[in-house]
Design a protein around this motif. Structure first.
Motif, PDB file in Angstrom:
ATOM      1  N   ILE A  14       1.063   9.912 -10.627  1.00  7.14           N
ATOM      2  CA  ILE A  14       1.956   9.618  -9.506  1.00  7.14           C
ATOM      3  C   ILE A  14       2.118   8.109  -9.434  1.00  7.14           C
ATOM      4  CG2 ILE A  14       2.298   9.767  -7.004  1.00  7.14           C
ATOM      5  CD1 ILE A  14       0.486  12.261  -7.055  1.00  7.14           C
ATOM      6  N   THR A  15       3.357   7.639  -9.459  1.00  6.08           N
ATOM      7  CA  THR A  15       3.639   6.210  -9.393  1.00  6.08           C
ATOM      8  C   THR A  15       4.369   5.902  -8.083  1.00  6.08           C
ATOM      9  OG1 THR A  15       3.748   5.992 -11.795  1.00  6.08           O
ATOM     10  CG2 THR A  15       4.807   4.260 -10.485  1.00  6.08           C
ATOM     11  N   VAL A  16       3.848   4.923  -7.362  1.00  4.60           N
ATOM     12  CA  VAL A  16       4.408   4.527  -6.069  1.00  4.60           C
ATOM     13  C   VAL A  16       4.770   3.053  -6.120  1.00  4.60           C
ATOM     14  CG1 VAL A  16       3.959   4.260  -3.597  1.00  4.60           C
ATOM     15  CG2 VAL A  16       3.034   6.247  -4.830  1.00  4.60           C
ATOM     16  N   ALA A  17       6.000   2.735  -5.766  1.00  7.95           N
ATOM     17  CA  ALA A  17       6.426   1.344  -5.603  1.00  7.95           C
ATOM     18  C   ALA A  17       6.580   1.095  -4.110  1.00  7.95           C
ATOM     19  CB  ALA A  17       7.745   1.087  -6.323  1.00  7.95           C
ATOM     20  N   ALA A  18       5.855   0.106  -3.590  1.00  7.54           N
ATOM     21  CA  ALA A  18       5.856  -0.120  -2.147  1.00  7.54           C
ATOM     22  C   ALA A  18       5.469  -1.556  -1.834  1.00  7.54           C
ATOM     23  CB  ALA A  18       4.893   0.856  -1.458  1.00  7.54           C
ATOM     24  N   THR A  19       5.686  -1.927  -0.581  1.00  3.09           N
ATOM     25  CA  THR A  19       5.362  -3.275  -0.114  1.00  3.09           C
ATOM     26  C   THR A  19       4.517  -3.176   1.145  1.00  3.09           C
ATOM     27  OG1 THR A  19       7.469  -4.120  -0.950  1.00  3.09           O
ATOM     28  CG2 THR A  19       6.300  -5.481   0.659  1.00  3.09           C
ATOM     29  N   PRO A  20       3.293  -3.747   1.135  1.00  5.46           N
ATOM     30  CA  PRO A  20       2.493  -3.765   2.368  1.00  5.46           C
ATOM     31  C   PRO A  20       3.150  -4.640   3.425  1.00  5.46           C
ATOM     32  CG  PRO A  20       1.140  -4.223   0.425  1.00  5.46           C
ATOM     33  CD  PRO A  20       2.566  -4.325  -0.005  1.00  5.46           C
ATOM     34  N   ASN A  21       3.141  -4.173   4.646  1.00  3.96           N
ATOM     35  CA  ASN A  21       3.717  -4.950   5.729  1.00  3.96           C
ATOM     36  C   ASN A  21       2.774  -6.078   6.148  1.00  3.96           C
ATOM     37  OD1 ASN A  21       5.919  -3.204   5.778  1.00  3.96           O
ATOM     38  ND2 ASN A  21       4.955  -1.848   7.279  1.00  3.96           N
ATOM     39  N   ALA A  22       3.350  -7.065   6.826  1.00  2.00           N
ATOM     40  CA  ALA A  22       2.538  -8.157   7.359  1.00  2.00           C
ATOM     41  C   ALA A  22       1.579  -7.614   8.410  1.00  2.00           C
ATOM     42  CB  ALA A  22       3.440  -9.225   7.953  1.00  2.00           C
ATOM     43  N   ALA A  23       0.454  -8.298   8.561  1.00  2.00           N
ATOM     44  CA  ALA A  23      -0.556  -7.849   9.514  1.00  2.00           C
ATOM     45  C   ALA A  23       0.001  -7.865  10.937  1.00  2.00           C
ATOM     46  CB  ALA A  23      -1.789  -8.737   9.422  1.00  2.00           C
ATOM     47  N   HIS A  24      -0.525  -6.965  11.751  1.00  2.00           N
ATOM     48  CA  HIS A  24      -0.100  -6.858  13.148  1.00  2.00           C
ATOM     49  C   HIS A  24      -1.328  -6.811  14.041  1.00  2.00           C
ATOM     50  CE1 HIS A  24      -1.022  -2.713  12.019  1.00  2.00           C
ATOM     51  NE2 HIS A  24      -1.242  -2.498  13.312  1.00  2.00           N
ATOM     52  N   TRP A  27      -5.238 -13.533  -6.421  1.00  2.00           N
ATOM     53  CA  TRP A  27      -4.427 -12.381  -6.805  1.00  2.00           C
ATOM     54  C   TRP A  27      -5.223 -11.138  -7.144  1.00  2.00           C
ATOM     55  CZ3 TRP A  27      -4.258  -9.556 -11.318  1.00  2.00           C
ATOM     56  CH2 TRP A  27      -3.246  -8.597 -11.380  1.00  2.00           C
ATOM     57  N   PRO A  28      -6.371 -11.257  -7.814  1.00  2.00           N
ATOM     58  CA  PRO A  28      -7.029 -10.030  -8.257  1.00  2.00           C
ATOM     59  C   PRO A  28      -7.244  -8.977  -7.184  1.00  2.00           C
ATOM     60  CG  PRO A  28      -7.986 -11.851  -9.397  1.00  2.00           C
ATOM     61  CD  PRO A  28      -7.031 -12.438  -8.402  1.00  2.00           C
ATOM     62  N   TYR A  29      -7.295  -9.320  -5.885  1.00  2.00           N
ATOM     63  CA  TYR A  29      -7.212  -8.210  -4.933  1.00  2.00           C
ATOM     64  C   TYR A  29      -5.786  -7.688  -5.040  1.00  2.00           C
ATOM     65  CZ  TYR A  29      -7.403  -5.267  -0.819  1.00  2.00           C
ATOM     66  OH  TYR A  29      -7.354  -4.177   0.006  1.00  2.00           O
ATOM     67  N   PRO A  30      -5.628  -6.415  -5.375  1.00  2.00           N
ATOM     68  CA  PRO A  30      -4.329  -5.942  -5.874  1.00  2.00           C
ATOM     69  C   PRO A  30      -3.194  -5.872  -4.857  1.00  2.00           C
ATOM     70  CG  PRO A  30      -5.871  -4.123  -5.651  1.00  2.00           C
ATOM     71  CD  PRO A  30      -6.657  -5.362  -5.384  1.00  2.00           C
ATOM     72  N   PHE A  31      -3.499  -5.957  -3.569  1.00  2.00           N
ATOM     73  CA  PHE A  31      -2.453  -5.770  -2.563  1.00  2.00           C
ATOM     74  C   PHE A  31      -2.311  -7.026  -1.707  1.00  2.00           C
ATOM     75  CE2 PHE A  31      -4.546  -1.665  -3.374  1.00  2.00           C
ATOM     76  CZ  PHE A  31      -3.477  -0.977  -3.947  1.00  2.00           C
ATOM     77  N   VAL A  32      -1.064  -7.487  -1.575  1.00  2.00           N
ATOM     78  CA  VAL A  32      -0.762  -8.692  -0.810  1.00  2.00           C
ATOM     79  C   VAL A  32       0.358  -8.358   0.172  1.00  2.00           C
ATOM     80  CG1 VAL A  32      -0.010 -11.108  -0.933  1.00  2.00           C
ATOM     81  CG2 VAL A  32      -1.436 -10.139  -2.770  1.00  2.00           C
ATOM     82  N   GLU A  33       0.220  -8.832   1.392  1.00  4.24           N
ATOM     83  CA  GLU A  33       1.241  -8.574   2.405  1.00  4.24           C
ATOM     84  C   GLU A  33       2.601  -9.096   1.946  1.00  4.24           C
ATOM     85  OE1 GLU A  33      -0.133 -10.164   6.144  1.00  4.24           O
ATOM     86  OE2 GLU A  33      -2.182  -9.467   5.724  1.00  4.24           O
ATOM     87  N   ASP A  34       3.625  -8.280   2.181  1.00  2.02           N
ATOM     88  CA  ASP A  34       5.022  -8.621   1.877  1.00  2.02           C
ATOM     89  C   ASP A  34       5.270  -8.847   0.385  1.00  2.02           C
ATOM     90  OD1 ASP A  34       5.823  -8.457   4.551  1.00  2.02           O
ATOM     91  OD2 ASP A  34       5.170 -10.514   4.942  1.00  2.02           O
ATOM     92  N   ARG A  35       4.415  -8.298  -0.469  1.00  8.63           N
ATOM     93  CA  ARG A  35       4.625  -8.416  -1.913  1.00  8.63           C
ATOM     94  C   ARG A  35       4.649  -7.015  -2.532  1.00  8.63           C
ATOM     95  NH1 ARG A  35       0.629 -11.988  -5.480  1.00  8.63           N
ATOM     96  NH2 ARG A  35       1.561 -13.629  -4.173  1.00  8.63           N
TER      97      ARG A  35
END
Length: 642
Positions: free
Chosen positions: A172-182, A305-313
């Protein structure tokens, strides 16, 4: 001297009339004798404990015989629905729910019972008219791949159905963008004091889910993948993975930035957790960092970068089903691997959900199986005479085991039949039955009825199943146990493995003249007033619960069960949505009129399994078979943890 012809004819006629009269009198006497014997036998059969009960079927379990079983009631159906489907419908009259004593559940229970009566009537009318789908129809429901845009994914409720689950090599492949923190004020995430600033949170959850069981119960989470970009209690970015079965979480696997130990097991040769780089410029040791955290000196920790998830990326995540577990790659780099846990197989993962602070662009699932998954009833149920229940005994039994189950738990019931229940069915002193309510899906109810008619071990309680109404099944278990004159009544779940001989040995420690309540007892527990499992004051006005045994397995004596059924019949039984608490409440009430022996044992295991258990809970069908194999070998040991 010869008689005249007329005289001879008259004498002959008299003799014929005399013979006919004698024959008539003899026939009448015979008929009266038969009627007399029949009425005498019927009167004898109606007497409590008469012949044809204990004398014709001796008890094989050890017992001192001091305490007789209650009178076996008439087997004549006392409900109209029983006449339509004898033997598979509970004798509990759900019309008696229309009582103010039923408490806050009265209305919802009465509505569920009325809907269940309609559904069961329709089920009877449809008997034999629904045929199973052809293989071609089933295959058409299982595509080889699925492609969804972000809009299509959101339109489906942020979930993707995988009709046939996964197979080896599925991805399963997902393309997505984490939202900015709230800012987050949810007390389940953090407890803030007055004047505290809310914490900033950015996280999302990707889950592989199984089939939902009953209303009110969450579907099993076969894989819970939860990246927390701003961290959690550790204050550092983390990825947490876990499973959840029957709303009970397993042991989490947390990836916190350090590489898995060299001596730790791998998954298909890959590390469970890869390393991501922390601020290399800091000379602070890990010990100092934790010490500062403990004394309240927080320091912002930068993450490269090595933490794989970045807000708004944007990221591209691929989840692959391997031989030993799931593998997660992000932007072409392996991040983590999660080993399969006993109790779940690939084809169980029939849904994918993505929730949280995430903007999904697309979802693609490929290399999916095209054949129907094995959760189909026809692939779980082994329709063999060897698994059929024997007829009910003519006399009392030592123990009746009522097993709570849901309509679509075909695999769970089959696993129980093939393991500990098979031993129970071979004893003339033990009766075991599944208690099942009606499902919202017509095809499930059709298969359930077929299963009940073939195996003869299912009692349908005709109401629409829901989590809050499980207590009705417990009352039905008591009614059935009293009706078959069981000395003791045990209640358990279809994911509970029971060592019946050990349970009976524990029961026999108590003199048979005493009323008893045996299980894993809870003392002075308090209702939760907030959160998902909140109990309102309307539902439970008291400040604490009575002493009660955990629901996965407990035993009561028949006099307690008889009291419960009597109060239900007389509209006096108070109902509460937690069936184990309800039982504790009913026993407490009974205890005021006759002393009850409360027996606590942790061997009635609530959370999983312990060695030398009496009952083991949350056991999947595969774990059931594993436990049975070990028990047959003389080793009552647990199988691997989920």
């Amino acid at each position: 001297m010869r008689r005249p012809p007329a005289a001879a004819a008259g004498a002959s006629s008299c003799r014929r009339r005399a013979v006919q009269g004698f024959v008539a009198l003899a026939f009448l006497a015979y008929a009266l004798l038969v009627l007399s014997l029949g009425s005498r036998g019927a009167a004898h059969a109606s007497l409590p404990g008469g012949k044809g009960s204990a004398s014709s079927r001796p008890l094989h379990l050890d017992g001192d015989g001091e305490r007789g079983a209650p009178a076996r009631p008439s087997k004549r159906a006392h409900r109209e629905t029983l006449e339509a489907a004898p033997g598979i419908v509970s004798g509990l009259d759900l019309r008696r729910l229309n009582s103010s004593r039923s408490g806050s559940l009265r209305k919802v229970a009465a509505e569920a019972a009325a809907a269940g009566a309609r559904v069961f009537s329709e089920l009877q009318a449809l008997a034999g008219t629904l045929s199973a789908s052809s293989d071609e129809e089933e295959r058409s429901k299982c595509p080889h791949s699925i492609v969804l845009t972000g809009d299509e994914f959101r339109a489906r409720g942020r979930a993707v159905e995988l009709p046939c689950g996964l197979t080896l090599g599925s991805y399963i492949t997902v393309a997505a963008t984490p939202n900015a923190a709230h800012p987050e004020r949810d007390p389940k995430i953090t407890l803030l004091k007055e004047g505290d600033e809310p914490i900033m949170v950015s996280q999302f959850m990707m889950e592989l889910q199984g089939l939902k069981t009953v209303d009110g119960e969450d579907p099993p989470r076969i894989l819970h993948f939860n990246p927390r970009l701003r961290g959690d209690w550790s204050g550092k970015p983390v990825i947490e993975q876990n499973t959840c079965y029957r709303m009970q979480w397993g042991t989490p696997l947390r990836c916190e930035g350090w590489m898995s130990r060299a001596d730790e097991e791998t998954v298909d040769g890959m590390a469970k957790c890869e390393k991501w780089i922390q601020d290399e410029g800091s000379k602070e040791s890990m010990t100092s960092w934790w010490l500062n955290r403990l004394i309240g000196r927080t320091k912002k920790v930068s993450v490269d970068w090595p933490y794989p998830f970045v807000e708004d990326r944007l990221f591209v995540l691929t989840l692959t089903a391997g031989l030993e577990g799931y593998h997660v790659n992000v932007d072409g780099r392996h991040v983590t691997s999660f080993p399969y846990r006993i109790g779940f197989v690939l084809e169980d993962a029939t849904g994918l959900s993505l929730n949280g602070n995430l903007d999904v662009q697309s979802v693609f699932a490929g290399t999916l199986p095209t054949t129907h998954p094995s959760f189909a009833p026809q692939k779980h149920l082994e329709m063999l005479p060897v698994w059929q229940a024997p007829p009910l005994p003519d006399g009392p039994v030592e123990i009746f085991v009522g097993i709570l189950s849901a309509g679509n738990h075909f695999a769970e019931r089959m696993a129980v039949r093939k393991t500990w229940m098979s031993a129970a069915q071979k004893s003339s002193n033990v009766v075991a039955r599944f208690f099942v309510a009606l499902n919202g899906r017509k095809e499930v109810n059709m298969e359930l009825k077929k299963e009940a008619e073939f195996f003869g071990d299912i009692v349908i309680v005709p109401f629409m199943d829901s989590y809050d109404l499980v207590v009705l099944k417990t009352v039905a278990i008591c009614e059935y146990g009293v009706r078959i004159s069981a000395r003791y009544i045990m209640k358990c779940d279809d994911d509970t493995f029971v060592r019946l001989e050990s349970v009976m040995a524990e029961v026999k420690r108590i003199p048979s003249s005493k009323s008893l309540y045996i299980g894993n007892m809870n003392y002075r527990h308090y209702p939760l007033r907030n959160g998902k499992w909140a109990v309102t004051y309307e539902e439970w006005p008291e400040e604490d619960y009575p002493t009660y045994a955990n629901g996965p397995g407990y035993v009561i004596s028949s006099d307690i069960a008889d009291s419960i059924v009597s109060e239900f019949t007389n509209h006096k039984l108070r109902l509460f949505k937690m069936e184990d608490v309800s039982m504790g409440m009913w026993v407490e009430r009974f205890n005021k009129t006759r002393p009850v022996e409360y027996v606590h044992s942790v061997k009635f295991c609530q959370f999983g399994c312990i060695d030398d258990y009496y009952t083991a809970h949350y056991q999947s069908p595969r774990q059931m078979l594993c436990l049975w194999d070990k028990l047959q070998a003389g080793r009552p040991r647990c199988c691997n943890m989920r």
